[in-house]
Design a protein around this motif. Structure first.
Motif, PDB file in Angstrom:
ATOM      1  N   TYR A 156      -7.445   0.205   8.737  1.00  0.00           N
ATOM      2  CA  TYR A 156      -6.054  -0.247   8.697  1.00  0.00           C
ATOM      3  C   TYR A 156      -5.120   0.875   9.126  1.00  0.00           C
ATOM      4  O   TYR A 156      -4.190   0.679   9.914  1.00  0.00           O
ATOM      5  CB  TYR A 156      -5.655  -0.690   7.283  1.00  0.00           C
ATOM      6  N   HIS A 157      -5.345   2.062   8.585  1.00  0.00           N
ATOM      7  CA  HIS A 157      -4.409   3.158   8.820  1.00  0.00           C
ATOM      8  C   HIS A 157      -4.502   3.676  10.249  1.00  0.00           C
ATOM      9  O   HIS A 157      -3.492   3.941  10.900  1.00  0.00           O
ATOM     10  CB  HIS A 157      -4.705   4.307   7.850  1.00  0.00           C
TER      11      HIS A 157
ATOM     12  N   TYR B 206      -9.726  -3.082   0.916  1.00  0.00           N
ATOM     13  CA  TYR B 206      -9.147  -1.755   1.128  1.00  0.00           C
ATOM     14  C   TYR B 206     -10.154  -0.652   0.852  1.00  0.00           C
ATOM     15  O   TYR B 206     -10.115   0.412   1.457  1.00  0.00           O
ATOM     16  CB  TYR B 206      -7.885  -1.561   0.269  1.00  0.00           C
ATOM     17  N   THR B 207     -11.051  -0.895  -0.043  1.00  0.00           N
ATOM     18  CA  THR B 207     -12.098   0.101  -0.285  1.00  0.00           C
ATOM     19  C   THR B 207     -12.950   0.295   0.960  1.00  0.00           C
ATOM     20  O   THR B 207     -13.353   1.409   1.282  1.00  0.00           O
ATOM     21  CB  THR B 207     -12.974  -0.344  -1.460  1.00  0.00           C
TER      22      THR B 207
ATOM     23  N   LEU C  63      -4.601   6.626   1.508  1.00  0.00           N
ATOM     24  CA  LEU C  63      -4.086   5.259   1.532  1.00  0.00           C
ATOM     25  C   LEU C  63      -4.556   4.567   0.267  1.00  0.00           C
ATOM     26  O   LEU C  63      -5.766   4.462   0.013  1.00  0.00           O
ATOM     27  CB  LEU C  63      -4.591   4.520   2.782  1.00  0.00           C
ATOM     28  N   THR C  64      -3.588   4.092  -0.491  1.00  0.00           N
ATOM     29  CA  THR C  64      -3.895   3.514  -1.794  1.00  0.00           C
ATOM     30  C   THR C  64      -3.446   2.069  -1.822  1.00  0.00           C
ATOM     31  O   THR C  64      -2.303   1.755  -1.479  1.00  0.00           O
ATOM     32  CB  THR C  64      -3.173   4.304  -2.903  1.00  0.00           C
ATOM     33  N   TYR C  65      -4.332   1.234  -2.245  1.00  0.00           N
ATOM     34  CA  TYR C  65      -4.033  -0.196  -2.380  1.00  0.00           C
ATOM     35  C   TYR C  65      -3.201  -0.401  -3.641  1.00  0.00           C
ATOM     36  O   TYR C  65      -3.558   0.061  -4.741  1.00  0.00           O
ATOM     37  CB  TYR C  65      -5.345  -0.969  -2.460  1.00  0.00           C
TER      38      TYR C  65
ATOM     39  N   ALA D 149      -9.809   0.645   4.560  1.00  0.00           N
ATOM     40  CA  ALA D 149      -8.500   1.316   4.544  1.00  0.00           C
ATOM     41  C   ALA D 149      -8.351   2.247   5.739  1.00  0.00           C
ATOM     42  O   ALA D 149      -7.278   2.343   6.337  1.00  0.00           O
ATOM     43  CB  ALA D 149      -8.328   2.075   3.225  1.00  0.00           C
TER      44      ALA D 149
ATOM     45  N   ARG E 221      -8.481  10.367   2.067  1.00  0.00           N
ATOM     46  CA  ARG E 221      -9.289   9.198   2.372  1.00  0.00           C
ATOM     47  C   ARG E 221     -10.487   9.576   3.220  1.00  0.00           C
ATOM     48  O   ARG E 221     -10.373  10.355   4.174  1.00  0.00           O
ATOM     49  CB  ARG E 221      -8.445   8.182   3.139  1.00  0.00           C
TER      50      ARG E 221
ATOM     51  N   GLU F 258       0.855  -1.194   0.000  1.00  0.00           N
ATOM     52  CA  GLU F 258       0.000   0.000   0.000  1.00  0.00           C
ATOM     53  C   GLU F 258       0.882   1.232   0.000  1.00  0.00           C
ATOM     54  O   GLU F 258       2.070   1.178   0.361  1.00  0.00           O
ATOM     55  CB  GLU F 258      -0.910   0.010   1.239  1.00  0.00           C
TER      56      GLU F 258
END
Lengths: 368, 210
Positions: free
Chosen positions: A136-137, A129-130, A107-109, A133, A226, A91
């Motif tokens: 996760y972050h 991730y959509t 945050l980009t997958y 995300a 995001r 990522e």
């Protein structure tokens, strides 16, 4: 009355032994693991080199860096996949620090390591991730979430300088003061004091999570900040959240069994699929987190089970039941009462969540 | 000054002017200066006024109780010695306590009533009843005393027991009304993560919530 002084000495001795054994084992295990897994091998430098940088590593420095340092990084995040097989996802994270503990970020997958773009697994993780995300972050990896609490509940031990992602870094181990929490191995960038590598271990030195920076830059330019997939509304306190979300039966937890945890965040979420509102209370001891999620208007969690014992109802003997799932990585406790579904979630080693859940349930039943 | 008031009667020294002078409070006027009698009365009045203006402390004897008692005793003795005192003594003699005791109606004891109630006053009372009888009487009196005492103790114990029971019942009622039994909560372990709309830990560990 028997003196408790020998017990205190015994506990203190056990603590010291545990810390010493953990530190030693961590250094051995992590050195081997990192060598096997990472492409950017850390190179141990002369421990006798300058220690001015190593001596400046503190939780306060890391906390300050998280709030003030812009960065654009490419990193690998490892999960224990749904099937039990570890999955490494690549990522890109961009953080435009603004002095707060929740700066704008992106945050980009990028893909799953070892998977071709477009493969089913690749697409599945793209969907993950959509949706998640933000989670996760904000909640994955090592982060100082409450500096005073972190300083009182953890100790930092320096293990010398290394090189990580082509940058000079210092390896530290963050040890909790209590046995039932995770131990963190963190490689901190020498220049910015941001974590370049973070591995979470339980008390048995099982790896629970890992985030590894591959490339690092202090330049940032956000193009698509995001936003969470669910509508998230922060609230000042429980009363405001209760009034906004509505629904009777919501319970304000008391952190009696988790005395060193503080309420760090209250927010409401709106599920776009069914419009259901939930209240999420996030507690932290400075680094670790646990969650209490209260969802009014949900059907009983175990209503469809053949068992006649409902999670929120009295059985024949007058008992109330909490469903508990626990493995080394997480604990999830569920119960339902008076139209409200309760979920208490945290690390697997934090068994005090059981007592915490009991106090919430008791308060829901008795109303006080 | 003399005035003739009739044959054979002694003449009063007071004239009408003197009487008027005295009646008017002996105010100093021309009559007093011309009348020796009234002038003497006026001088005496002045002297007496001076004496009366200086209060005289009474003698210390008057404050003494013994002195006063001696006066009273002397008065009583003189009254007893007088003709009236002798007459009263003869008519109303005073009897002494010793005389009253000697006046007990001993003859009444000799009557049938006295004999049945008291017995032979000149006989041995203990011997007439017998030692065995007196022992029985004594034993009966002691038994009665013990019985009374045990009845008192039993009554007290009964009251105490009822009191304690009532207090216990009252306390249990009050406590049970004020407190609630905490709910009994049990844990049931499940083998997999429950499928939920949102499970943060499952997402953080496994990347997804299912």
């Amino acid at each position: 009355m028997p003196s408790t002084e020998p017990n205190h000495r015994g506990v203190s001795l056990l603590k010291r032994l545990f810390h010493g054994a953990t530190l030693t084992a961590l250094v051995v295990v992590v050195s081997g693991f990192s060598t096997a897994q990472s492409k950017s091998k850390p190179v141990a430098q002369n421990p006798g080199a300058s220690t001015s940088f190593a001596s400046g590593i503190s939780l306060g420095a890391i906390d300050y860096a998280q709030r003030t340092v812009d960065c654009t990084i490419t990193q690998r995040r490892r999960f224990l996949g749904p099937t039990g097989v570890p999955v490494t996802v690549r990522e890109e994270v961009k953080v435009d620090a603004d002095g707060t503990d929740a700066p704008p970020y992106e945050l980009t997958y990028l893909g799953v390591e070892g998977e071709q773009p477009g493969s089913p697994l690749w697409q599945q993780w793209a969907q993950n991730y959509t949706r998640f995300a933000s989670l996760y972050h904000q909640h994955g990896g090592f982060r100082v979430r409450n500096l005073p609490a972190a300083q009182s509940n953890y100790t930092v031990h320096n293990f010398g300088q290394i090189t990580r992602a082509g940058r000079s870094a210092c390896r530290i181990v963050v040890l909790p003061n209590r046995f039932d929490k995770a131990v963190w191995l963190v490689d901190v960038d020498a220049t910015t004091f941001l974590p370049l590598y973070a591995a979470e271990y339980d008390s048995q030195l099982r790896l629970l999570s890992e985030v590894e920076v591959v490339t690092f830059s202090t330049a940032v330019q956000l193009t698509n900040p995001r936003t969470p997939s669910m509508t998230v509304t922060p609230y000042q306190d429980f009363a405001a959240a209760e009034q906004a979300i509505g629904g009777k039966g919501l319970v304000e937890p008391q952190t009696g069994p988790l005395s060193e945890y503080v309420l760090s965040r209250i927010h409401g979420t709106d599920n776009p699929l069914n419009g259901r509102h939930s209240m999420v209370l996030t507690y932290t001891d400075g680094i670790d987190e646990c969650f209490v999620i209260e969802s009014p208007g949900v059907p009983e969690y175990f209503a469809g089970l053949p068992s006649q014992i409902g999670s929120g109802l009295d059985d024949a003997s007058g008992n109330h039941t909490i469903a508990r799932y626990r493995d080394p990585s997480m604990s999830v406790l569920l119960f339902w009462y008076d139209g409200v579904g309760f979920q208490i979630a945290g690390r697997g080693s934090l068994r005090r969540l059981d007592e915490f859940a009991k106090t919430i349930y008791a308060k829901a039943v008795t109303g006080r | 000054m003399t005035t003739s008031e009739g044959p054979g009667k002694p003449q009063s020294p007071l004239t009408p002017a003197c009487r008027a002078f005295l009646r008017n409070g002996m105010a100093e006027d021309d009559h007093a200066s011309g009348c020796a009698f009234c002038s003497a009365r006026l001088g005496a009045r002045r002297k007496l006024g001076e004496w009366l203006a200086q209060p005289i402390a009474p003698p210390a004897e008057l404050e003494s109780a013994a002195f006063l008692d001696s006066i009273k005793t002397r008065i009583v003795d003189r009254a007893e010695a007088s003709a009236l005192g002798q007459l009263l003594d003869q008519a109303m003699p005073v009897a002494s306590p010793a005389a009253l005791e000697r006046a007990f109606p001993v003859d009444l004891l000799d009557s049938a009533v006295g004999t049945s109630a008291v017995g032979d006053p000149t006989g041995d009372l203990v011997g007439s009843v017998g030692e065995l009888g007196w022992a029985r009487v004594r034993q009966r009196v002691l038994q009665q005393m013990h019985a009374d005492r045990s009845r008192h103790l039993a009554r007290f114990r009964m009251i105490a027991v009822f009191g304690v029971a009532a207090a216990a019942i009252l306390c249990s009622i009050l406590v049970s009304e004020g407190t609630r039994r905490p709910p009994s909560i049990v844990f049931t372990d499940v083998s997999s993560v429950p499928s939920l709309e949102f499970s943060p830990m499952a997402v953080l560990r496994h990347g997804t919530d299912h």
